[in-house]
Design a protein around this motif. Structure first.
Motif, PDB file in Angstrom:
ATOM      1  N   TYR A 196     -35.474 -64.748 -42.501  1.00  0.00           N
ATOM      2  CA  TYR A 196     -36.490 -63.860 -43.060  1.00  0.00           C
ATOM      3  C   TYR A 196     -37.550 -63.495 -42.013  1.00  0.00           C
ATOM      4  CZ  TYR A 196     -35.051 -63.939 -47.997  1.00  0.00           C
ATOM      5  OH  TYR A 196     -34.374 -63.753 -49.172  1.00  0.00           O
ATOM      6  N   GLY A 197     -37.906 -64.463 -41.200  1.00  0.00           N
ATOM      7  CA  GLY A 197     -38.886 -64.208 -40.147  1.00  0.00           C
ATOM      8  C   GLY A 197     -38.394 -63.165 -39.164  1.00  0.00           C
ATOM      9  N   GLN A 198     -37.095 -63.248 -38.813  1.00  0.00           N
ATOM     10  CA  GLN A 198     -36.519 -62.267 -37.891  1.00  0.00           C
ATOM     11  C   GLN A 198     -36.498 -60.880 -38.518  1.00  0.00           C
ATOM     12  OE1 GLN A 198     -32.999 -65.170 -37.195  1.00  0.00           O
ATOM     13  NE2 GLN A 198     -32.986 -63.820 -35.388  1.00  0.00           N
ATOM     14  N   LEU A 199     -36.114 -60.824 -39.792  1.00  0.00           N
ATOM     15  CA  LEU A 199     -36.047 -59.540 -40.478  1.00  0.00           C
ATOM     16  C   LEU A 199     -37.432 -58.932 -40.646  1.00  0.00           C
ATOM     17  CD1 LEU A 199     -33.367 -60.442 -43.180  1.00  0.00           C
ATOM     18  CD2 LEU A 199     -33.046 -59.022 -41.133  1.00  0.00           C
ATOM     19  N   LYS A 200     -38.436 -59.766 -40.902  1.00  0.00           N
ATOM     20  CA  LYS A 200     -39.807 -59.281 -41.033  1.00  0.00           C
ATOM     21  C   LYS A 200     -40.291 -58.618 -39.754  1.00  0.00           C
ATOM     22  CE  LYS A 200     -41.494 -62.595 -44.486  1.00  0.00           C
ATOM     23  NZ  LYS A 200     -42.414 -63.750 -44.727  1.00  0.00           N
ATOM     24  N   ARG A 201     -39.782 -59.107 -38.622  1.00  0.00           N
ATOM     25  CA  ARG A 201     -40.170 -58.539 -37.325  1.00  0.00           C
ATOM     26  C   ARG A 201     -39.356 -57.293 -36.991  1.00  0.00           C
ATOM     27  NH1 ARG A 201     -40.306 -64.147 -36.157  1.00  0.00           N
ATOM     28  NH2 ARG A 201     -38.215 -64.068 -35.189  1.00  0.00           N
ATOM     29  N   GLY A 202     -38.470 -56.895 -37.917  1.00  0.00           N
ATOM     30  CA  GLY A 202     -37.673 -55.696 -37.702  1.00  0.00           C
ATOM     31  C   GLY A 202     -36.450 -55.912 -36.835  1.00  0.00           C
ATOM     32  N   GLU A 203     -36.059 -57.170 -36.651  1.00  0.00           N
ATOM     33  CA  GLU A 203     -34.898 -57.462 -35.809  1.00  0.00           C
ATOM     34  C   GLU A 203     -33.598 -57.265 -36.588  1.00  0.00           C
ATOM     35  OE1 GLU A 203     -35.367 -61.384 -34.262  1.00  0.00           O
ATOM     36  OE2 GLU A 203     -37.391 -60.999 -33.463  1.00  0.00           O
ATOM     37  N   THR A 204     -32.490 -57.119 -35.863  1.00  0.00           N
ATOM     38  CA  THR A 204     -31.161 -57.024 -36.465  1.00  0.00           C
ATOM     39  C   THR A 204     -30.518 -58.404 -36.448  1.00  0.00           C
ATOM     40  OG1 THR A 204     -30.891 -54.721 -35.797  1.00  0.00           O
ATOM     41  CG2 THR A 204     -28.889 -55.946 -36.311  1.00  0.00           C
ATOM     42  N   VAL A 205     -30.007 -58.824 -37.621  1.00  0.00           N
ATOM     43  CA  VAL A 205     -29.469 -60.179 -37.774  1.00  0.00           C
ATOM     44  C   VAL A 205     -28.029 -60.108 -38.278  1.00  0.00           C
ATOM     45  CG1 VAL A 205     -29.692 -62.351 -39.031  1.00  0.00           C
ATOM     46  CG2 VAL A 205     -31.744 -61.159 -38.241  1.00  0.00           C
ATOM     47  N   THR A 206     -27.151 -60.940 -37.715  1.00  0.00           N
ATOM     48  CA  THR A 206     -25.782 -61.067 -38.194  1.00  0.00           C
ATOM     49  C   THR A 206     -25.678 -62.319 -39.061  1.00  0.00           C
ATOM     50  OG1 THR A 206     -24.910 -59.978 -36.215  1.00  0.00           O
ATOM     51  CG2 THR A 206     -23.361 -61.267 -37.544  1.00  0.00           C
ATOM     52  N   LEU A 207     -25.298 -62.141 -40.333  1.00  0.00           N
ATOM     53  CA  LEU A 207     -25.191 -63.264 -41.266  1.00  0.00           C
ATOM     54  C   LEU A 207     -23.878 -64.012 -41.069  1.00  0.00           C
ATOM     55  CD1 LEU A 207     -26.506 -61.516 -44.514  1.00  0.00           C
ATOM     56  CD2 LEU A 207     -27.800 -62.741 -42.761  1.00  0.00           C
ATOM     57  N   GLU A 208     -23.780 -65.191 -41.670  1.00  0.00           N
ATOM     58  CA  GLU A 208     -22.580 -66.020 -41.529  1.00  0.00           C
ATOM     59  C   GLU A 208     -21.344 -65.318 -42.094  1.00  0.00           C
ATOM     60  OE1 GLU A 208     -23.196 -69.845 -43.206  1.00  0.00           O
ATOM     61  OE2 GLU A 208     -24.645 -70.475 -41.662  1.00  0.00           O
ATOM     62  N   ASP A 209     -21.551 -64.453 -43.097  1.00  0.00           N
ATOM     63  CA  ASP A 209     -20.403 -63.762 -43.684  1.00  0.00           C
ATOM     64  C   ASP A 209     -20.016 -62.509 -42.909  1.00  0.00           C
ATOM     65  OD1 ASP A 209     -22.403 -61.978 -44.293  1.00  0.00           O
ATOM     66  OD2 ASP A 209     -22.350 -62.307 -46.456  1.00  0.00           O
ATOM     67  N   GLY A 210     -20.681 -62.275 -41.764  1.00  0.00           N
ATOM     68  CA  GLY A 210     -20.327 -61.164 -40.897  1.00  0.00           C
ATOM     69  C   GLY A 210     -21.143 -59.903 -41.116  1.00  0.00           C
ATOM     70  N   ARG A 211     -21.934 -59.860 -42.170  1.00  0.00           N
ATOM     71  CA  ARG A 211     -22.745 -58.664 -42.406  1.00  0.00           C
ATOM     72  C   ARG A 211     -23.852 -58.547 -41.356  1.00  0.00           C
ATOM     73  NH1 ARG A 211     -25.280 -58.884 -48.024  1.00  0.00           N
ATOM     74  NH2 ARG A 211     -25.168 -61.144 -47.662  1.00  0.00           N
ATOM     75  N   VAL A 212     -24.095 -57.311 -40.916  1.00  0.00           N
ATOM     76  CA  VAL A 212     -25.159 -57.031 -39.953  1.00  0.00           C
ATOM     77  C   VAL A 212     -26.303 -56.361 -40.704  1.00  0.00           C
ATOM     78  CG1 VAL A 212     -25.825 -55.804 -37.854  1.00  0.00           C
ATOM     79  CG2 VAL A 212     -23.523 -56.796 -38.058  1.00  0.00           C
ATOM     80  N   ILE A 213     -27.484 -57.002 -40.684  1.00  0.00           N
ATOM     81  CA  ILE A 213     -28.647 -56.515 -41.429  1.00  0.00           C
ATOM     82  C   ILE A 213     -29.716 -56.043 -40.460  1.00  0.00           C
ATOM     83  CG2 ILE A 213     -30.392 -57.042 -43.167  1.00  0.00           C
ATOM     84  CD1 ILE A 213     -27.559 -57.189 -44.243  1.00  0.00           C
ATOM     85  N   ASP A 214     -30.122 -54.801 -40.612  1.00  0.00           N
ATOM     86  CA  ASP A 214     -31.217 -54.237 -39.805  1.00  0.00           C
ATOM     87  C   ASP A 214     -32.532 -54.516 -40.533  1.00  0.00           C
ATOM     88  OD1 ASP A 214     -33.055 -52.772 -38.382  1.00  0.00           O
ATOM     89  OD2 ASP A 214     -31.831 -50.962 -38.271  1.00  0.00           O
TER      90      ASP A 214
END
Length: 320
Positions: free
Chosen positions: A173-191
């Motif tokens: 959540y902290g990474q997403l709050k900073r506007g970073e792109t995160v790859t989840l364990e299930d393979g989804r890429v969240i901007d």
């Protein structure tokens, strides 16, 4: 960001206007910054809603008495009150000598650290939220104008949307709050930008006094949300303004227009325009508004909350 005008007269105080000082309150940091400190500024602070215990920085434009004669008294009182941790003071060469001499001859010893910074054009202070720059103005002695720029902030994080997407809470959540792109364990890429509201555009304030119209003031004020600019003289007294290197109302308005600011607030008025005289302050306001309609005239204890701008959603998508 909240601006309070503590003194709006030029040269000498009047019954209704003290000499130059403007306070900038930063509630998110519980800090108070002062721009200039004319005689009686500490009395003005006492009469306002501001807390001197939050005073942390003072920016001096130049060494004329109506901008610095209140400085030593304010610093001494803060020391006696014992509620100030440290004060950083920014200004032209000679300011430290002035304070050292005043301290020596008055046998004043401060109980808290004071540091004087000699400014030069460019960035003079920066932290994680603000950048302060200064630039040369055109006055009878060396004078600087100041610009405070608040840094842009990522928009509000939509936690409900994140939960709906079944994004696990925690450091992600902290990474997403900073506007970073995160790859989840299930393979989804969240901007992370898609989960945040519009970017909060940093606000910009310019403070230009004393000066005649000059490119330096225009550069400092470029695209500012509010420009605080001296308007010592009416347009009719332009010759006197040129002689004394002060601005008229029309010069202040022209600076605001050239810089593309959103609001002009005039200050530093000559006492010659008191009610009942041939030219009054209302006439000065009319002159400025003829050139720059979004002009206000400051008065002592006037408070102005600097509005925040938000980026248009389409801009995030690259659409103009």
């Amino acid at each position: 960001m909240q601006i309070t005008f503590l003194g709006t007269s030029s040269g000498v105080p009047t019954r209704s206007r003290n000499v130059s000082s403007v306070a900038l309150r930063l509630p998110q940091r519980a800090e108070l910054w002062l721009f200039d400190c004319g005689e009686g500024t500490q009395h003005q602070l006492l009469r306002s809603e501001l807390k001197s215990s939050q005073l942390s920085r003072i920016f001096i434009t130049h060494l004329h008495g109506d901008h610095i004669f209140g400085l030593m008294g304010l610093l001494a009182s803060c020391g006696l009150a014992g509620n100030v941790q440290r004060i950083d003071i920014y200004g032209p060469s000679g300011l430290n000598d002035y304070l050292q001499a005043a301290s020596r001859y008055s046998h004043t010893h401060f109980s808290y650290p004071i540091k004087v910074h000699v400014v030069r054009p460019g960035v003079i202070y920066e932290n994680d939220e603000f950048t302060v720059t200064c630039g040369l103005l055109h006055h009878r002695i060396t004078a600087f104008g100041y610009r405070v720029t608040e840094k842009d902030r990522q928009g509000r994080f939509d936690i409900e949307k994140a939960k709906a997407l079944q994004i696990p809470s925690g450091p992600i959540y902290g990474q997403l709050k900073r506007g970073e792109t995160v790859t989840l364990e299930d393979g989804r890429v969240i901007d992370g930008r898609e989960l945040c509201g519009p970017t909060e555009i940093g606000r910009k304030i310019a403070y230009c006094t004393d000066t005649i119209y000059c490119d330096g003031a225009v550069q400092l004020a470029e695209d500012a949300d509010v420009l605080i600019h001296e308007a010592t003289f009416a347009h009719q007294d332009a010759e006197m303004a040129f002689q004394r290197l002060h601005s008229t109302t029309t010069m202040a308005a022209q600076t605001a227009y050239a810089a593309g600011v959103r609001r002009l607030i005039m200050t530093h008025f000559s006492p010659r325009y008191a009610p009942g005289n041939a030219i009054e302050l209302k006439d000065l306001l009319r002159e400025a508004r003829a050139i720059f309609p979004k002009t206000d005239m400051a008065h002592d204890f006037m408070v102005y909350d600097v509005p925040r701008r938000r980026a248009v959603e389409l801009n995030k998508l690259g659409v103009s």
